[in-house]
Design an enzyme around this catalytic site. Structure first.
Site, PDB file in Angstrom:
ATOM      1  N   ASP A 119       0.826  -1.208   0.000  1.00  0.00           N
ATOM      2  CA  ASP A 119       0.000   0.000   0.000  1.00  0.00           C
ATOM      3  C   ASP A 119       0.865   1.265   0.000  1.00  0.00           C
ATOM      4  OD1 ASP A 119      -2.304   1.484   0.017  1.00  0.00           O
ATOM      5  OD2 ASP A 119      -2.737   1.176   2.137  1.00  0.00           O
TER       6      ASP A 119
ATOM      7  N   HIS B  71       2.736   3.188  -8.887  1.00  0.00           N
ATOM      8  CA  HIS B  71       2.623   1.766  -9.240  1.00  0.00           C
ATOM      9  C   HIS B  71       3.864   1.330 -10.027  1.00  0.00           C
ATOM     10  CE1 HIS B  71      -1.337   1.993  -7.666  1.00  0.00           C
ATOM     11  NE2 HIS B  71      -1.888   2.605  -8.705  1.00  0.00           N
TER      12      HIS B  71
ATOM     13  N   LEU C 184      11.160 -20.147  -4.354  1.00  0.00           N
ATOM     14  CA  LEU C 184      10.047 -19.376  -3.796  1.00  0.00           C
ATOM     15  C   LEU C 184       8.801 -19.462  -4.691  1.00  0.00           C
ATOM     16  CD1 LEU C 184       9.095 -17.037  -1.779  1.00  0.00           C
ATOM     17  CD2 LEU C 184       9.845 -15.470  -3.570  1.00  0.00           C
TER      18      LEU C 184
HETATM   19  C1  FPP Z   1      -1.867   0.218  -3.349  1.00  0.00           C
HETATM   20  O1  FPP Z   1      -1.432   1.536  -3.398  1.00  0.00           O
HETATM   21  C2  FPP Z   1      -1.542  -0.462  -4.602  1.00  0.00           C
HETATM   22  C3  FPP Z   1      -2.431  -1.039  -5.443  1.00  0.00           C
HETATM   23  C4  FPP Z   1      -3.882  -1.093  -5.182  1.00  0.00           C
HETATM   24  C5  FPP Z   1      -2.016  -1.651  -6.690  1.00  0.00           C
HETATM   25  C6  FPP Z   1      -0.720  -2.376  -6.595  1.00  0.00           C
HETATM   26  C7  FPP Z   1      -0.230  -2.665  -7.933  1.00  0.00           C
HETATM   27  C8  FPP Z   1       1.050  -2.865  -8.231  1.00  0.00           C
HETATM   28  C9  FPP Z   1       2.110  -2.880  -7.210  1.00  0.00           C
HETATM   29  C10 FPP Z   1       1.477  -3.044  -9.611  1.00  0.00           C
HETATM   30  C11 FPP Z   1       0.905  -4.232 -10.335  1.00  0.00           C
HETATM   31  C12 FPP Z   1       1.316  -5.519  -9.826  1.00  0.00           C
HETATM   32  C13 FPP Z   1       2.382  -6.226 -10.231  1.00  0.00           C
HETATM   33  C14 FPP Z   1       2.599  -7.581  -9.674  1.00  0.00           C
HETATM   34  C15 FPP Z   1       3.352  -5.687 -11.181  1.00  0.00           C
HETATM   35  P1  FPP Z   1      -2.505   2.694  -3.539  1.00  0.00           P
HETATM   36  O2  FPP Z   1      -2.629   3.040  -4.970  1.00  0.00           O
HETATM   37  O3  FPP Z   1      -3.769   2.278  -2.864  1.00  0.00           O
HETATM   38  O4  FPP Z   1      -1.794   3.848  -2.740  1.00  0.00           O
HETATM   39  P2  FPP Z   1      -2.499   4.995  -1.889  1.00  0.00           P
HETATM   40  O5  FPP Z   1      -3.178   4.303  -0.738  1.00  0.00           O
HETATM   41  O6  FPP Z   1      -1.350   5.834  -1.456  1.00  0.00           O
HETATM   42  O7  FPP Z   1      -3.451   5.692  -2.794  1.00  0.00           O
END
Ligand code: FPP
Length: 237
Positions: A14, A31, A125
Site C-alpha cells: 500500500d 505503481h 520461492l
Molecule cells: C496500493 O497503493 C496499490 C495497489 C492497489 C495496486 C498495486 C499494484 C502494483 C504494485 C502493480 C501491479 C502488480 C504487479 C505484480 C506488477 P494505492 O494506490 O492504494 O496507494 P495509496 O493508498 O497511497 O493511494
C-alpha cells in the site's frame, strides 16, 4: 543471511499513490515504482528460504478505481511478467496466482498463465500474485462449490467443517501465512486472505510500498521472531 523465520509471508503493498503524489507525480508513477520493491521482496524472500510470498496486487474492490488507473495496472502487470519471467525462472521462482483470474483482461491473463505454466516445476520461492482477489469472494466461491456437491448428493450439510472450507479455497495446498505486512501506515486487512489470516501476525509499517527495501523486510522478520504465537493455547509453565 539469516534463515527465514516463516514459510508464508503476505504483503499488502500500500501507499503507491501517496508516494507519487508527495513527489508531484501522477498516481500511476507510484505503481511503476512499486516494481523495485517487488523485486527486492522476491529476492530477499528467495534468499532467506521463505517458501510462499503472496502479494496483494489487485483486489476485487480495486475495479472501482478510475478506468485509466485500472488499465495502467493491468498493462503494468503484463509488462512486469514479460520483463521478469526469464530471471524469475532462472531463480527457480514458481509463479502462482490467487483470485478471480477470469476477471482479468485477456493480455495480462495470457501472460500470467504462460508464466505459471513455464515455472510450475520450479522448487524455489512460490510467488503468489493476488489478482482480482477478495477474501469474501474467495469464501463465497468456496461456498458455491460446496453447495453444488450437496445438491448433487455427494455430501451432507452436516459433513461440512472447517477442513471442507479450507480445501475449497483458491489455493488449498498453500499453508496459511504466518505474517502479513501492510505498508503505508494503514492498519487493516482490506479483504486480504480473511480465512487464511486467522492466526497471522500482523505487521504495520509507515514506509510506503515504493520505499520498502530489504532492510525493512529484515526488520519485519526480526519483529516476527519476537512474537509469542499461542494459537489460542497458553504459554507452557
Ligand atoms: C496500493 O497503493 C496499490 C495497489 C492497489 C495496486 C498495486 C499494484 C502494483 C504494485 C502493480 C501491479 C502488480 C504487479 C505484480 C506488477 P494505492 O494506490 O492504494 O496507494 P495509496 O493508498 O497511497 O493511494
Amino acid at each position: 543471511m539469516t534463515e527465514a523465520p516463516l514459510t508464508h509471508l503476505g504483503i499488502i503493498m500500500d501507499g503507491n499513490g501517496r508516494w507519487a503524489r508527495s513527489r508531484g507525480l501522477r498516481r500511476i508513477e507510484g505503481h511503476r515504482a512499486a516494481e523495485r520493491s517487488i523485486h527486492d521482496a522476491v529476492e530477499y524472500c528467495g534468499e532467506a528460504g521463505v517458501k510462499y510470498l503472496t502479494l496483494y496486487a489487485f483486489s476485487t474492490e480495486n475495479w472501482k478505481r478510475p478506468k485509466t488507473e485500472v488499465s495502467f495496472i493491468m498493462a503494468l502487470l503484463r509488462s512486469f511478467i514479460k520483463r521478469n519471467i526469464d530471471s524469475l525462472h532462472s531463480n527457480r521462482v514458481k509463479v502462482m496466482a490467487t483470485g478471480r483470474l477470469d476477471d482479468l483482461p485477456q493480455g495480462p491473463l495470457k501472460e500470467l498463465r504462460a508464466a505459471m505454466k513455464r515455472t510450475e516445476n520450479n522448487d524455489g520461492l512460490s510467488l503468489i500474485l493476488a489478482l482480482s482477489y477478495g477474501g469474501r469472494a474467495e469464501l463465497a466461491d468456496a461456498v458455491v462449490k460446496i453447495a453444488r456437491r450437496v445438491v448433487q448428493g455427494d455430501m451432507q450439510p452436516d459433513d461440512i467443517d472447517e477442513g471442507t472450507i479450507a480445501s475449497d479455497l483458491y489455493l488449498p495446498d498453500v499453508p496459511d501465512p504466518e505474517m502479513i505486512i501492510r505498508t503505508s501506515g494503514e492498519r487493516r486487512l482490506s479483504n486480504f486472505l480473511l480465512w487464511e489470516s486467522a492466526y497471522s501476525e500482523l505487521y504495520f509499517t509507515e514506509v510506503l510500498w515504493p520505499d520498502f527495501r530489504k532492510e525493512h523486510l529484515q526488520e519485519a522478520f526480526e519483529d516476527f521472531r519476537r512474537r509469542k504465537r499461542r494459537f489460542g493455547n497458553v504459554d507452557p509453565d
